[in-house]
Write an enzyme that holds these catalytic residues in place. Structure first.
Site, PDB file in Angstrom:
ATOM      1  N   GLY A  17       0.607  -0.813   0.098  1.00 41.36           N
ATOM      2  CA  GLY A  17       0.110   0.050  -0.151  1.00 41.36           C
ATOM      3  C   GLY A  17       0.574   1.420   0.081  1.00 41.36           C
ATOM      4  O   GLY A  17       2.102   1.367  -0.855  1.00 41.36           O
ATOM      5  N   GLY A  92      -1.879   1.724  10.512  1.00 48.41           N
ATOM      6  CA  GLY A  92      -3.464   2.694  10.820  1.00 48.41           C
ATOM      7  C   GLY A  92      -4.160   1.390  10.071  1.00 48.41           C
ATOM      8  O   GLY A  92      -3.744   0.508   8.605  1.00 48.41           O
ATOM      9  N   PHE A 153     -17.789   5.896   4.981  1.00 50.66           N
ATOM     10  CA  PHE A 153     -17.207   4.358   4.669  1.00 50.66           C
ATOM     11  C   PHE A 153     -16.246   3.684   6.473  1.00 50.66           C
ATOM     12  O   PHE A 153     -16.314   2.714   6.335  1.00 50.66           O
ATOM     13  CB  PHE A 153     -16.827   3.909   3.390  1.00 50.66           C
ATOM     14  CG  PHE A 153     -15.532   4.285   2.917  1.00 50.66           C
ATOM     15  CD1 PHE A 153     -15.871   5.781   2.043  1.00 50.66           C
ATOM     16  CD2 PHE A 153     -14.531   4.282   3.566  1.00 50.66           C
ATOM     17  CE1 PHE A 153     -14.464   5.890   1.982  1.00 50.66           C
ATOM     18  CE2 PHE A 153     -13.534   4.635   2.888  1.00 50.66           C
ATOM     19  CZ  PHE A 153     -13.388   6.048   2.004  1.00 50.66           C
ATOM     20  N   TYR A 158     -11.901   4.549  13.652  1.00 45.36           N
ATOM     21  CA  TYR A 158     -11.421   4.893  12.668  1.00 45.36           C
ATOM     22  C   TYR A 158     -11.121   6.678  12.227  1.00 45.36           C
ATOM     23  O   TYR A 158      -9.413   7.199  12.536  1.00 45.36           O
ATOM     24  CB  TYR A 158     -11.359   4.748  11.448  1.00 45.36           C
ATOM     25  CG  TYR A 158     -10.207   4.888   9.731  1.00 45.36           C
ATOM     26  CD1 TYR A 158      -9.272   4.595  10.180  1.00 45.36           C
ATOM     27  CD2 TYR A 158     -10.251   6.058   8.986  1.00 45.36           C
ATOM     28  CE1 TYR A 158      -7.872   4.867   9.313  1.00 45.36           C
ATOM     29  CE2 TYR A 158      -9.133   6.568   7.900  1.00 45.36           C
ATOM     30  CZ  TYR A 158      -8.447   5.312   8.659  1.00 45.36           C
ATOM     31  OH  TYR A 158      -7.336   5.696   7.151  1.00 45.36           O
ATOM     32  N   PRO A 188      -4.972  12.089   3.100  1.00 43.89           N
ATOM     33  CA  PRO A 188      -5.005  11.740   2.258  1.00 43.89           C
ATOM     34  C   PRO A 188      -6.550  11.243   2.360  1.00 43.89           C
ATOM     35  O   PRO A 188      -6.984  10.948   2.958  1.00 43.89           O
ATOM     36  CB  PRO A 188      -4.334  10.539   2.133  1.00 43.89           C
ATOM     37  CG  PRO A 188      -3.284   9.623   2.763  1.00 43.89           C
ATOM     38  CD  PRO A 188      -3.873  10.912   4.034  1.00 43.89           C
ATOM     39  N   GLY A 189      -7.468  11.414   1.205  1.00 48.03           N
ATOM     40  CA  GLY A 189      -8.271  10.953   0.925  1.00 48.03           C
ATOM     41  C   GLY A 189      -8.881   9.255   0.268  1.00 48.03           C
ATOM     42  O   GLY A 189      -7.673   9.345   0.958  1.00 48.03           O
ATOM     43  N   VAL A 196      -8.146  -0.673   0.062  1.00 49.41           N
ATOM     44  CA  VAL A 196      -9.776   0.498  -0.595  1.00 49.41           C
ATOM     45  C   VAL A 196     -10.010   0.277  -1.698  1.00 49.41           C
ATOM     46  O   VAL A 196     -11.296   0.159  -1.233  1.00 49.41           O
ATOM     47  CB  VAL A 196      -8.629   1.992   0.009  1.00 49.41           C
ATOM     48  CG1 VAL A 196      -9.644   3.518  -0.546  1.00 49.41           C
ATOM     49  CG2 VAL A 196      -8.103   1.767   1.144  1.00 49.41           C
TER      50      VAL A 196
HETATM   51  N1  LIG Z   1      -5.059   3.989   1.431  1.00 52.73           N
HETATM   52  C1  LIG Z   1      -6.249   4.935   1.671  1.00 52.73           C
HETATM   53  O1  LIG Z   1      -7.184   5.386   0.852  1.00 52.73           O
HETATM   54  C2  LIG Z   1      -6.121   5.419   2.906  1.00 52.73           C
HETATM   55  C3  LIG Z   1      -6.688   7.094   3.113  1.00 52.73           C
HETATM   56  C4  LIG Z   1      -5.842   7.486   3.606  1.00 52.73           C
HETATM   57  C5  LIG Z   1      -5.383   7.064   4.972  1.00 52.73           C
HETATM   58  N2  LIG Z   1      -4.714   6.110   4.852  1.00 52.73           N
HETATM   59  C6  LIG Z   1      -4.183   6.191   5.558  1.00 52.73           C
HETATM   60  O2  LIG Z   1      -2.387   5.719   5.203  1.00 52.73           O
HETATM   61  C7  LIG Z   1      -1.948   4.082   6.729  1.00 52.73           C
HETATM   62  C8  LIG Z   1      -2.242   3.201   5.520  1.00 52.73           C
HETATM   63  O3  LIG Z   1      -3.305   2.891   4.334  1.00 52.73           O
HETATM   64  P1  LIG Z   1      -2.861   1.593   3.426  1.00 52.73           P
HETATM   65  O4  LIG Z   1      -4.273   1.936   2.311  1.00 52.73           O
HETATM   66  O5  LIG Z   1      -1.573   1.802   2.404  1.00 52.73           O
HETATM   67  O6  LIG Z   1      -2.174   0.278   4.108  1.00 52.73           O
HETATM   68  P2  LIG Z   1      -2.586  -1.160   3.835  1.00 52.73           P
HETATM   69  O7  LIG Z   1      -3.715  -1.850   4.383  1.00 52.73           O
HETATM   70  O8  LIG Z   1      -2.375  -1.059   2.342  1.00 52.73           O
HETATM   71  O9  LIG Z   1      -1.235  -1.975   4.031  1.00 52.73           O
HETATM   72  C9  LIG Z   1      -1.442  -1.738   5.867  1.00 52.73           C
HETATM   73  C10 LIG Z   1      -0.470  -2.840   5.549  1.00 52.73           C
HETATM   74  O10 LIG Z   1       0.130  -2.826   7.275  1.00 52.73           O
HETATM   75  C11 LIG Z   1       0.565  -4.046   7.678  1.00 52.73           C
HETATM   76  N3  LIG Z   1       0.096  -4.165   8.912  1.00 52.73           N
HETATM   77  C12 LIG Z   1      -1.482  -4.113   9.072  1.00 52.73           C
HETATM   78  N4  LIG Z   1      -1.384  -4.542  10.491  1.00 52.73           N
HETATM   79  C13 LIG Z   1      -0.225  -4.072  11.579  1.00 52.73           C
HETATM   80  C14 LIG Z   1       0.611  -5.163  12.890  1.00 52.73           C
HETATM   81  N5  LIG Z   1       0.059  -5.057  13.427  1.00 52.73           N
HETATM   82  N6  LIG Z   1       1.550  -4.847  12.695  1.00 52.73           N
HETATM   83  C15 LIG Z   1       2.161  -4.768  11.615  1.00 52.73           C
HETATM   84  N7  LIG Z   1       1.704  -4.408  10.441  1.00 52.73           N
HETATM   85  C16 LIG Z   1       0.930  -3.843   9.970  1.00 52.73           C
HETATM   86  C17 LIG Z   1      -0.402  -4.296   6.416  1.00 52.73           C
HETATM   87  O11 LIG Z   1       0.730  -6.111   6.852  1.00 52.73           O
HETATM   88  C18 LIG Z   1      -0.129  -3.967   5.744  1.00 52.73           C
HETATM   89  O12 LIG Z   1       1.974  -4.637   4.796  1.00 52.73           O
HETATM   90  C19 LIG Z   1      -2.565   4.140   7.254  1.00 52.73           C
HETATM   91  O13 LIG Z   1      -2.060   4.926   7.868  1.00 52.73           O
HETATM   92  C20 LIG Z   1      -4.724   4.402   7.003  1.00 52.73           C
HETATM   93  O14 LIG Z   1      -4.631   4.887   7.356  1.00 52.73           O
HETATM   94  C21 LIG Z   1      -4.613   5.141   3.647  1.00 52.73           C
END
Ligand SMILES: NC(=O)c1ccc[n+]([C@@H]2O[C@H](COP(=O)([O-])OP(=O)(O)OC[C@H]3O[C@@H](n4cnc5c(N)ncnc54)[C@H](O)[C@@H]3O)[C@@H](O)[C@H]2O)c1
Length: 257
Positions: A17, A92, A153, A158, A188-189, A196
């Protein structure tokens, strides 16, 4: 650009991600980068992706809900890197807990807070002293549009956890600015990572998704690269006057809904 020559960085939850995109971007700009994640297979894939781009990543497998594991990984990292310049508290997510507040359990609340807040606080507590000793540091906390405006959503747990990270950012920015350390939140949005994409397709009809897209002024969702570019700026030396900020990265969507 090679803004991170002779700099070190840690990206938590960096195997997939946004974290993976950020880690590869910092490495491509010259940083020595470590990623932490609980998924060792995903860490191997990230290392392969880095190798394909002629880059390398230092990896540690740990479950970040375990405070002892965080303290041990932080000590190993400081030993291996001799310090840390950039900390990206990326771990997160809403963890697929129900988004309606009255359907969320106490256990859902605790899990979301553990991952989005406590894991980041513990990581920061373990690594900040080395930044203070060096008189330099950049801390980037991954917030969300949900933390600024709520989310229909992702849900209350969160949104509250990301709001907490914004407040934590303000405090660290004030306390540690005099030590040469900045701390900021990126908000981020929706960024269409596979997780996602899955969440949106489960929780919004195709018509709803079309309507939401039509309200984003730039008429597209965000990409991992959009976030990686923003992190690379805030993490760079030239962003030294940006401190305590919450940066919206949502194509202007927050102005509309
Ligand atoms: N993707 C979005 O649209 C979006 C939007 C706003 C904010 N965010 C924030 O950005 C950050 C990354 O989001 P993402 O969508 O890339 O996440 P993702 O779910 O795609 O990737 C998360 C990673 O975290 C790891 N992980 C999960 N739980 C864990 C734990 N307990 N210990 C160690 N590793 C762990 C997973 O193995 C994975 O590799 C988060 O904080 C998320 O809240 C994402």
């Amino acid at each position: 650009m090679r803004r991170f020559e002779n700099r070190t960085a840690l990206v938590t939850a960096g195997a997939e991600g946004l974290g993976r995109g950020v880690a590869l971007r910092l490495a491509a700009e010259g940083a020595r980068v470590a990623i932490w994640d609980r998924d060792s297979g995903a860490l191997d894939n990230a290392v392969r992706a880095a190798r394909d781009a002629d880059l390398s990543l230092h990896t540690t497998t740990l479950d970040m809900t375990d405070g002892t594991a965080i303290a041990e990984a932080a000590a190993e990292l400081l030993e291996a890197f001799g310090g840390l310049d950039v900390l990206v508290n990326n771990i997160g997510g809403s963890l697929h807990t129900p988004f309606r507040f009255l359907e969320q359990s106490e256990a859902d609340w605790n899990l979301v807070m553990d991952v989005n807040v406590t894991a980041c606080v513990r990581t920061t507590r373990a690594l900040l002293p080395a930044m203070v000793d060096a008189g330099y540091g950049r801390i980037i906390n991954m917030g969300s549009k949900a933390g600024r405006f709520g989310s229909l959503f992702a849900g209350a747990n969160y949104a509250a956890s990301k709001g907490a990270m914004q407040a934590f950012t303000l405090q660290i920015a004030q306390e540690f600015g005099p030590a040469g350390i900045t701390c900021n939140t990126l908000c981020p949005g929706a960024i269409l990572t596979p997780r996602v994409e899955r969440l949106l397709s489960e929780r919004q009809s195709p018509e709803e998704r079309e309507r939401v897209l039509s309200t984003i002024p730039v008429r597209r969702h965000g990409t991992v690269e959009d976030i990686a570019a923003a992190v690379a700026y805030i993490a760079s030396e030239e962003a030294g006057f940006v401190n305590g900020a919450s940066l919206d990265i949502n194509g202007g969507q927050a102005m509309v809904i």
